[in-house]
Design a protein around this motif. Structure first.
Motif, short mmCIF file in Angstrom:
data_model
loop_
_atom_site.label_atom_id
_atom_site.label_comp_id
_atom_site.label_asym_id
_atom_site.label_seq_id
_atom_site.Cartn_x
_atom_site.Cartn_y
_atom_site.Cartn_z
N LEU A 13 32.73 17.88 -17.50
CA LEU A 13 31.90 18.50 -17.86
C LEU A 13 30.45 18.51 -17.79
CD1 LEU A 13 30.22 21.07 -19.85
CD2 LEU A 13 30.90 19.39 -22.05
N ARG A 16 29.49 18.86 -13.77
CA ARG A 16 28.90 19.94 -13.64
C ARG A 16 27.39 20.16 -13.66
NH1 ARG A 16 34.57 22.38 -16.42
NH2 ARG A 16 36.14 21.93 -14.62
N GLU A 17 27.37 19.42 -14.98
CA GLU A 17 25.76 19.13 -16.28
C GLU A 17 24.98 18.38 -15.05
OE1 GLU A 17 26.15 18.49 -19.91
OE2 GLU A 17 26.34 19.27 -20.66
N LEU A 78 28.96 27.27 -18.41
CA LEU A 78 30.49 26.41 -18.61
C LEU A 78 30.43 26.37 -20.57
CD1 LEU A 78 28.33 23.59 -17.76
CD2 LEU A 78 29.60 24.69 -16.15
N ARG A 80 30.72 24.98 -23.89
CA ARG A 80 30.03 23.99 -25.05
C ARG A 80 30.74 23.77 -26.20
NH1 ARG A 80 23.52 24.81 -22.45
NH2 ARG A 80 24.17 26.42 -22.76
N PHE A 288 34.43 26.29 -10.88
CA PHE A 288 32.58 26.08 -11.69
C PHE A 288 31.56 26.05 -10.51
CE2 PHE A 288 35.53 26.16 -14.98
CZ PHE A 288 34.44 26.65 -16.09
#
Length: 343
Positions: A13, A16-17, A78, A80, A288
């Motif tokens: 995560l 990806r951010e 995404l 979250r 992603f």
């Protein structure tokens, strides 16, 4: 859920951010600064204080807001852990800014289209007689439609099928006790909402802009032929003169510029939009990273359209050009003075 899997999920995560911010932050900063330059250029020139430029200012404000929201749009893909209200804001607000930008873009193209197609009735347009009403038309419907998930049109009461809370080694009950839940675009936006927005609002708006642009080019071509015909009758010659060739060359450059702008600014977004719809219909998982790259390039390229329209007008950029010229002259004088002091 093992700690190793929990650590891998959190690292994925974060990566990806990080990819989203690496792509969107420079692009978002460029869009915001370019819009500010054009906005200041229109504000400082009193000759540009008229209704058409007020519509363009509204478009620039919407484009600048889209630039601000650009880093948050790919984050919508995404999963979250957010509360219900935070999840709605994270999805509804960027969607509202995007729709407002699109509505403003259609209004600016329509206003300029009427100016060319029907110039005799141009000053009597309803949008010129009631500018506040025109602003309400381009800002209120996007806000109302984007807010529909907040009024109940969402999938939030459905099962937490993405199970993003459990991936952090928590039970769903623990996730609910601390006020967080799995925040995903599929829980905020139902499929019917997405289909209606894409094929009922976005795609018709893009096709309308393309149709008006093509119609303007066709009218311009006809007027150019009339000018060349009159010029030949005055000159009494059968061959094209140098002036006619220059006019034809200028028109060809205009067509090429419009075509390249459409290909560079609209085609990436159209590809991203239809890829998302195809994935949504097939209900398949996809990379992603591919989603992030497509969403960043698609939304970012579309946000460049007002900048192309603004930077192509010398009246909009003249104040910034004068400021840069003064800074350049001052730097040259300072450099020249230091060189003379050294000698």
């Amino acid at each position: 859920m093992s700690p190793v899997m929990d650590y891998n999920d959190s690292q994925a995560l974060l990566s990806r951010e990080h990819l989203i911010y690496v792509i969107t932050v420079p692009l978002s900063t460029s869009i915001i600064l370019a819009n500010l330059v054009i906005i200041l250029g229109i504000s400082w020139n009193r000759q540009l204080h008229n209704t058409p430029n007020y519509f363009f200012l509204s478009l620039l404000v919407a484009d600048m807001c889209t630039g601000v929201a650009l880093p948050f749009i790919p984050l919508m893909g995404l999963n979250r852990e957010l509360s219900f209200s935070s999840c709605l804001v994270a999805h509804v607000f960027p969607n509202f800014l995007f729709l407002a930008f699109l509505f403003n873009l259609v209004m600016v193209h329509y206003e300029r289209y009427i100016c060319i197609v029907d110039p005799l009735h141009y000053n009597n347009l309803w949008m010129h007689r009631s500018f506040p009403l025109a602003l309400l038309v381009v800002w209120a419907p996007p806000l109302l439609y984007a807010s529909l998930p907040a009024f109940g049109w969402n999938n939030w009461t459905g099962p937490d099928w993405n199970d993003c809370c459990a991936s952090s080694q928590k039970l769903a009950t623990n996730c609910s006790t601390n006020g967080t839940a799995c925040c995903s675009y599929s829980r905020v936006f139902p499929n019917a909402f997405i289909y209606l927005e894409v094929y009922g609002l976005v795609l018709p708006a893009i096709l309308t802009i393309a149709g008006m642009t093509g119609r303007v080019l066709w009218i311009t071509r006809g007027q150019l032929k009339d000018i060349c015909r009159l010029h030949r009758s005055v000159e009494r010659g059968s061959q094209a003169s140098d002036r006619e060739q220059r006019l034809n060359l200028r028109y060809t450059r205009c067509v090429v510029a419009v075509s390249l702008t459409f290909l560079a600014c609209w085609v990436p977004y159209l590809i991203y939009m239809h890829v998302c719809i195809a994935v949504l219909i097939s209900d398949t998982k996809w990379s992603f990273n591919t989603h992030i790259v497509l969403s960043c390039t698609g939304i970012g390229s579309m946000a460049v359209v007002p900048l192309v329209l603004g930077l192509a007008n010398k009246q909009y950029t003249e104040p910034a050009y004068k400021v840069l010229q003064k800074l350049r002259d001052r730097w040259r004088r300072r450099t020249h003075g230091s060189e003379e002091g050294d000698t």
